[in-house]
Design an enzyme around this catalytic site. Structure first.
Site, PDB file in Angstrom:
ATOM      1  N   ASP A 280       1.045  -1.058   0.116  1.00 36.74           N
ATOM      2  CA  ASP A 280      -0.018   0.082  -0.127  1.00 36.74           C
ATOM      3  C   ASP A 280       0.832   1.237   0.188  1.00 36.74           C
ATOM      4  OD1 ASP A 280      -2.155   1.312   0.380  1.00 36.74           O
ATOM      5  OD2 ASP A 280      -2.963   0.523   1.607  1.00 36.74           O
ATOM      6  N   GLU A 484     -17.862   9.698   5.745  1.00 37.66           N
ATOM      7  CA  GLU A 484     -17.117   7.991   6.174  1.00 37.66           C
ATOM      8  C   GLU A 484     -16.354   8.056   4.629  1.00 37.66           C
ATOM      9  OE1 GLU A 484     -19.994   4.749   5.525  1.00 37.66           O
ATOM     10  OE2 GLU A 484     -21.044   5.763   4.098  1.00 37.66           O
TER      11      GLU A 484
END
Length: 733
Positions: A280, A484
């Site tokens: 990542d 969110e």
């Protein structure tokens, strides 16, 4: 002589310079003597071509190709390549593309065949955009063919802002939807991949966002192999996913992008993974900066490389030459890892003449095309979940005299998108869909009425009174990607993308109560969101409730189709909706006790697998033979044609005593016309009944297993909310 203003002259000179450079660059590549470029010889095997290419590279050139941004190597005829691309629910962050429903909405369809068609459309657009990009030498981020999708993490806690990117809380559902997505994205050509999928984030990555760079996920072997790893295993072994992305966090003390246990023992040796591994973005730097498991960038680079990470999204691999000089890695290992990642680029046809690859023929006409918009509409329709429908308020008659629409999300395009999205010129808001559906004679009005997440500054209320006087009020509420999402993306979030509370924003709750107070007219609530929203008090006052997720560019039309009865709702919840966050274990506790439908003992607001219809279904004649083939008769006993998601669950002899209370093992989506009966079969086998012991090993427990089939989780709460009764049989093993 012509005279130009200074700005215009600068523009002309700039354009001339750009065109000149592009021509010179192209001429440079065309002028290279390619006689000895064996890596361009398509008569050789990919392995032979890769060996030749790596053998021709200097150490510096090799290292340069192990980052997500790979610079060009002109002397070898290699153009620049950027590995980072996204396709979570359509081509993302790269201009025009079809925007399908957010991944959690795709999970709510319980339709793996549909998801494979969606992913096939996405990869068609990927190839078309790539083919056009290389014509103009656009090799920037998000313009390539290596997509870091899908996200098959388990949505173990509904407070996680990125849970919307997943297919829900269940490993089996996630596996089936994920496998279908990968197959659609990568294509079925025996020689070439259409696009390369990547399973992320491996592993046990599910929030909190704020501490993702430093937390250590401590889990039991049972939870690891029962919950967190099955989807990754399925994508590797069944779908042959090309890439796997290591997560930011540590798991069992080891950094995921440099974990001997996760990457070597499980992924490569046990599962036989042959593709590329990417960190990542910034995760390898986290080794020494936050996890403190290494002391220097060289040590971090070595740890990742040794354990299998081929591509560093970030910059740490720039020190590999230094790591080599320190004896931390070998030249041979650098070559091996580079060859493993180059194999992906060769499978994509990036070193072959244009026209050799069948996917080179896909042109720009497919991008956000009419067939793809129709597919986005179908996916959105099938994702919508009907949570309540008192007195059959829905569907609404299109000839209703007066309709009043309120709510901050009715006219919002933001709520269609979720995160990691593309852009489209044809987005249909929920208000657009409603207006386009009713009779021209219907009086329809709209006011936002209430701010999205805070009290109105102006106390004057001109909406609730008018709404109460209409024949029906449609309130479009909920949340969006502003509240969110990923740590830096949800700009309205106080918790770096996560949610401390599952409640609907209080100002929306107050407004809905005011709307309903003293009114006998129907109130239809349409909720947007990518995660569970706790609305126990609103459930009691709303006459009908639809949960529509982030439904994509055709979301407004899909919602209207369901509201007005052109399509019967058939989506099912891929995640449990608690009554409040007080029913949940601590957010940073990665054990599964008390989590998801499998281990939650408290009564939820809405159970996993729940979703009502405009018709009724009846289940009869459940049978299982010695070969573990299950058959059941399913009848549409109502007056409306509808699809039903038929769900099969088992419970082991130790259900609720160490094993899951219920365990989804299969599902099928079937269209049944009014009055029609179908016999539906499920081909199981003995391993279907496997349980995972405390050592992470699969076993079949001796004793009585229960097998349930229905259109919902086989719980009393499902029945209390109006689901059709499920049926059950027992099996001794």
């Amino acid at each position: 002589m012509k005279y130009y203003s200074k700005p215009l002259l600068a523009f002309v000179v700039g354009c001339t310079f750009f065109i000149s450079n592009e021509v010179q660059s192209q001429n440079h590549y065309n002028s290279i003597d390619r006689t000895n470029f064996k890596w361009e010889n398509i008569d050789l095997t990919n392995a032979q071509r890769i060996d030749a290419l790596v053998g021709a590279m200097t150490l510096e050139e090799k290292v340069s190709q192990m980052l997500d941004v790979c610079p060009s190597i002109p002397r070898l005829g290699i153009p620049e390549y950027n590995w980072w691309n996204e396709a979570l629910h359509g081509i993302a962050r790269n201009g025009r593309a079809t925007v399908f429903p957010q991944a959690i909405g795709l999970g709510a369809t319980f339709d793996d065949g549909l998801i494979q068609r969606v992913a096939n459309a996405i990869s068609d657009e990927a190839r078309a955009k790539y083919n056009e990009a290389i014509k103009i030498d656009n090799r920037s981020r998000y313009a390539g063919l290596t997509f870091w999708s899908p996200n098959v993490n388990i949505f173990r806690d509904p407070r996680w802002g990125r849970g919307q990117e997943t297919y829900g809380e269940d490993p089996y559902l996630t596996s089936r939807i994920g496998v279908a997505f990968v197959k659609g994205l990568q294509g079925d050509n025996p020689k070439y991949m259409k696009a390369a999928a990547c399973a992320k984030h491996y592993a046990v990555h599910s929030g909190p966002e704020e501490s993702r760079h430093e937390f250590n996920a401590v889990v039991s072997k049972k939870d690891l192999f029962e919950t967190y790893l099955p989807a990754f295993k399925a994508l590797v072994q069944e779908a042959k996913v090309e890439g796997v992305m290591g997560a930011y966090n540590r798991t069992l003390g080891e950094a995921c992008s440099g974990s001997p246990y996760l990457l070597q023992e499980i992924l490569k040796k046990e599962w036989g993974f042959k593709g590329y591994i990417v960190s990542d973005c910034g995760a390898i730097q986290d080794f020494h900066q936050f996890h403190k498991i290494t002391k220097t960038p060289e040590e971090s680079a070595a740890l990742a490389l040794i354990n299998g990470t081929n591509i560093n999204c970030g910059n740490v691999y720039k020190v590999l030459k230094s790591a080599l000089s320190q004896g931390l890695v070998t030249q041979e290992l650098i070559d091996i890892r580079l060859k493993e990642s180059l194999a992906t680029r060769f499978k994509l046809g990036m070193f072959d003449p244009i026209g050799t690859n069948p996917y080179d023929k896909i042109d720009a006409s497919v991008v956000d095309s009419e067939p793809h918009r129709k597919l986005a509409l179908e996916a959105a329709q099938k994702s919508i979940v009907l949570l309540k429908n008192s007195n059959n308020v829905l569907p609404i008659n299109k000839k209703t005299r007066t309709v009043y629409v309120v709510g901050p999300n009715a006219s919002s395009e933001e709520v269609l998108l979720g995160n990691y999205y593309g852009v489209s010129s044809s987005t249909q808001t929920i208000l657009d869909g409603i207006v386009g559906k009713v009779s021209p004679g219907t009086s329809i009005n709209y006011k936002m009425g209430v701010m999205p997440f805070s009290k109105n500054n102006n106390p004057i209320d001109w909406s609730t009174g008018e709404a109460k006087n209409s024949d029906v009020c449609i309130a479009v509420m909920g949340i969006s990607g502003l509240l969110e999402g990923e740590e830096g993306e949800a700009i309205a979030s106080d918790d770096k993308g996560d949610k401390k509370s599952l409640r609907l924003p209080q100002n929306q709750i107050d407004y809905l109560k005011k709307l309903k107070k003293g009114s006998k007219k129907p109130l239809v609530l349409v909720l947007t969101g990518g995660s569970p929203i706790a609305i126990p008090e609103i459930h009691d006052i709303a006459d009908a409730i639809l949960f529509v997720w982030y439904p994509g560019e055709e979301g407004g039309n899909a919602v209207a189709d369901v509201l007005f009865g052109d399509v019967a709702p058939s989506g099912k919840l891929p995640i449990t909706f608690p009554k409040s966050e007080t029913q949940l274990p601590a957010f940073d506790d990665y054990n599964m006790a008390g989590r998801t439908y499998k281990y939650m003992t408290e009564e939820p607001l809405y159970p996993f697998g729940f979703g009502l219809s405009y018709t009724t279904f009846e289940y009869k004649n459940l049978k299982i033979n010695k070969d573990f083939t299950v058959t059941v008769d399913v009848s549409n006993t109502g007056k409306t044609d509808s699809e039903e998601v038929i769900q099969l669950y088992i419970s082991s002899p130790l259900a609720g005593k160490g094993d899951p209370i219920y365990d989804l093992k299969s599902f099928k989506r079937e269209l049944l016309k009014a009055g029609e009966t179908k016999t539906v079969s499920f081909a199981l086998n003995k391993t279907t009944f496997n349980q995972v012991d405390q050592n992470g090993k699969s076993i079949v427990r001796k004793g009585n297993y229960s097998l349930y089939i229905g259109g919902c989780l086989p719980s009393q709460r499902s029945i209390d909310l109006g689901a059709n009764p499920f049926i059950k049989t027992n099996l001794k093993l």
